[in-house]
Structure formats: structure tokens, C-alpha cells
Design a protein around this motif. Structure first.
Motif, PDB file in Angstrom:
ATOM      1  N   HIS A 258      20.521   7.353   4.287  1.00  0.00           N
ATOM      2  CA  HIS A 258      20.043   6.616   5.458  1.00  0.00           C
ATOM      3  C   HIS A 258      18.928   5.637   5.106  1.00  0.00           C
ATOM      4  CE1 HIS A 258      17.365  10.116   5.227  1.00  0.00           C
ATOM      5  NE2 HIS A 258      16.474   9.367   5.838  1.00  0.00           N
ATOM      6  N   THR A 259      18.079   5.973   4.138  1.00  0.00           N
ATOM      7  CA  THR A 259      17.011   5.043   3.733  1.00  0.00           C
ATOM      8  C   THR A 259      17.618   3.757   3.193  1.00  0.00           C
ATOM      9  OG1 THR A 259      15.583   6.910   3.203  1.00  0.00           O
ATOM     10  CG2 THR A 259      14.968   4.768   2.276  1.00  0.00           C
ATOM     11  N   GLU A 260      18.645   3.890   2.387  1.00  0.00           N
ATOM     12  CA  GLU A 260      19.320   2.724   1.818  1.00  0.00           C
ATOM     13  C   GLU A 260      19.979   1.891   2.914  1.00  0.00           C
ATOM     14  OE1 GLU A 260      18.663   5.870  -1.066  1.00  0.00           O
ATOM     15  OE2 GLU A 260      19.566   5.891   0.909  1.00  0.00           O
ATOM     16  N   ALA A 261      20.565   2.550   3.899  1.00  0.00           N
ATOM     17  CA  ALA A 261      21.193   1.834   5.015  1.00  0.00           C
ATOM     18  C   ALA A 261      20.157   1.086   5.843  1.00  0.00           C
ATOM     19  CB  ALA A 261      21.978   2.810   5.894  1.00  0.00           C
ATOM     20  N   ILE A 262      19.024   1.709   6.098  1.00  0.00           N
ATOM     21  CA  ILE A 262      17.959   1.062   6.866  1.00  0.00           C
ATOM     22  C   ILE A 262      17.412  -0.143   6.105  1.00  0.00           C
ATOM     23  CG2 ILE A 262      15.605   1.344   7.756  1.00  0.00           C
ATOM     24  CD1 ILE A 262      16.426   4.315   8.323  1.00  0.00           C
ATOM     25  N   ALA A 263      17.132   0.045   4.819  1.00  0.00           N
ATOM     26  CA  ALA A 263      16.552  -1.034   4.010  1.00  0.00           C
ATOM     27  C   ALA A 263      17.499  -2.220   3.897  1.00  0.00           C
ATOM     28  CB  ALA A 263      16.183  -0.510   2.617  1.00  0.00           C
ATOM     29  N   THR A 264      18.758  -1.947   3.564  1.00  0.00           N
ATOM     30  CA  THR A 264      19.712  -3.043   3.399  1.00  0.00           C
ATOM     31  C   THR A 264      20.082  -3.666   4.744  1.00  0.00           C
ATOM     32  OG1 THR A 264      21.581  -1.482   3.348  1.00  0.00           O
ATOM     33  CG2 THR A 264      20.648  -2.158   1.218  1.00  0.00           C
ATOM     34  N   GLY A 265      20.150  -2.861   5.788  1.00  0.00           N
ATOM     35  CA  GLY A 265      20.462  -3.384   7.117  1.00  0.00           C
ATOM     36  C   GLY A 265      19.361  -4.283   7.654  1.00  0.00           C
ATOM     37  N   SER A 266      18.118  -3.892   7.421  1.00  0.00           N
ATOM     38  CA  SER A 266      16.991  -4.724   7.866  1.00  0.00           C
ATOM     39  C   SER A 266      17.008  -6.076   7.167  1.00  0.00           C
ATOM     40  CB  SER A 266      15.660  -4.011   7.588  1.00  0.00           C
ATOM     41  OG  SER A 266      15.564  -2.838   8.331  1.00  0.00           O
ATOM     42  N   LEU A 267      17.232  -6.050   5.855  1.00  0.00           N
ATOM     43  CA  LEU A 267      17.268  -7.307   5.098  1.00  0.00           C
ATOM     44  C   LEU A 267      18.486  -8.149   5.481  1.00  0.00           C
ATOM     45  CD1 LEU A 267      15.976  -9.098   2.965  1.00  0.00           C
ATOM     46  CD2 LEU A 267      17.249  -7.806   1.231  1.00  0.00           C
ATOM     47  N   ALA A 268      19.637  -7.515   5.639  1.00  0.00           N
ATOM     48  CA  ALA A 268      20.849  -8.257   6.011  1.00  0.00           C
ATOM     49  C   ALA A 268      20.681  -8.923   7.371  1.00  0.00           C
ATOM     50  CB  ALA A 268      22.060  -7.322   6.027  1.00  0.00           C
ATOM     51  N   GLY A 269      20.171  -8.195   8.347  1.00  0.00           N
ATOM     52  CA  GLY A 269      19.967  -8.768   9.678  1.00  0.00           C
ATOM     53  C   GLY A 269      18.948  -9.889   9.669  1.00  0.00           C
TER      54      GLY A 269
END
Length: 121
Positions: free
Chosen positions: A26-37
Motif C-alpha cells: 500500500h505504501t508503494e501504491a500511495i507514493a506512485t499514485g500521488s506522483l502519477a496524479g
């Protein structure tokens, strides 16, 4: 995908989490999702995309995982902050820390403090 989370070959498509590489957690999803958005909005307003530097865990994580995907056994590696190969890399580079003030100072020194709080549109 690029280190900015843009899908290679499609200028207006960004990805995150497990869709962006062999990322687990989940940390990886949050980090990459924040940057992608964040970068999707930057793309929309024709602003330069944000590339997190390797002096940050996330920036190094993205850069290193891109590199590992190009190696012979790269497709077999699962990338995560919570253990295994990348966790050892974080420690060896001095990126791993539980000292919130030290982390904050590093981010301030990189001019990234509250970068995601800045209203883009």
C-alpha cells in the motif's frame, strides 16, 4: 513507465501501484499514485513533470526499479519499501530513517517540502 509515472509511448497516460511495475504494498501504491496524479495535472496544464530525485526514497525507488527491469532477472524482482532487495538498498544508501526531523530537513533541502500541497489549477 518513466520515473514521472508516465506510460512510455503514451504522453497523456499515467499509472501507479501494481500497474506501474512489480511494486507490492500500500505504501508503494500511495507514493506512485500521488506522483502519477500530480503529474497528470502538470501534463494537463503543460507544466514540467515532477521527477523526484534519487536523494528521496521514492525517487530512488522509481529509478532503481526502472533499472532493475532492464536486467536479466529484473522481471522476477518484486519491489517494496518493506523488505527484500530495495529495503537493503535504502539502508546502504542512507535513505532509510525513522527520524522524522531528518527526513523533513532532507525534503526541505531538496525544495520539495509540501510539494503536493501546492495548488496547480
Amino acid at each position: 513507465r518513466t520515473n514521472e509515472m508516465r506510460v512510455v509511448g503514451i504522453d497523456n497516460l499515467f499509472c501507479a501501484g501494481e500497474k506501474s511495475g512489480f511494486f507490492v504494498g500500500h505504501t508503494e501504491a500511495i507514493a506512485t499514485g500521488s506522483l502519477a496524479g500530480h503529474n497528470a495535472v502538470r501534463q494537463y496544464i503543460s507544466s514540467p513533470l515532477l521527477t523526484l530525485p534519487n536523494e528521496t526514497c521514492i525517487g530512488d525507488f522509481l529509478s532503481y526499479s526502472n533499472y532493475r527491469l532492464s536486467t536479466e532477472d529484473g522481471l522476477k524482482i518484486r519491489h517494496t519499501f518493506s523488505g527484500a532487495e530495495y529495503f537493503e538498498r535504502m539502508k546502504s544508501l542512507g535513505l532509510y530513517s525513522t527520524d522524522n526531523e531528518a527526513i523533513k530537513r532532507r525534503i526541505i533541502n531538496l525544495n520539495l517540502f509540501k510539494i503536493f500541497d501546492k495548488k496547480l489549477i
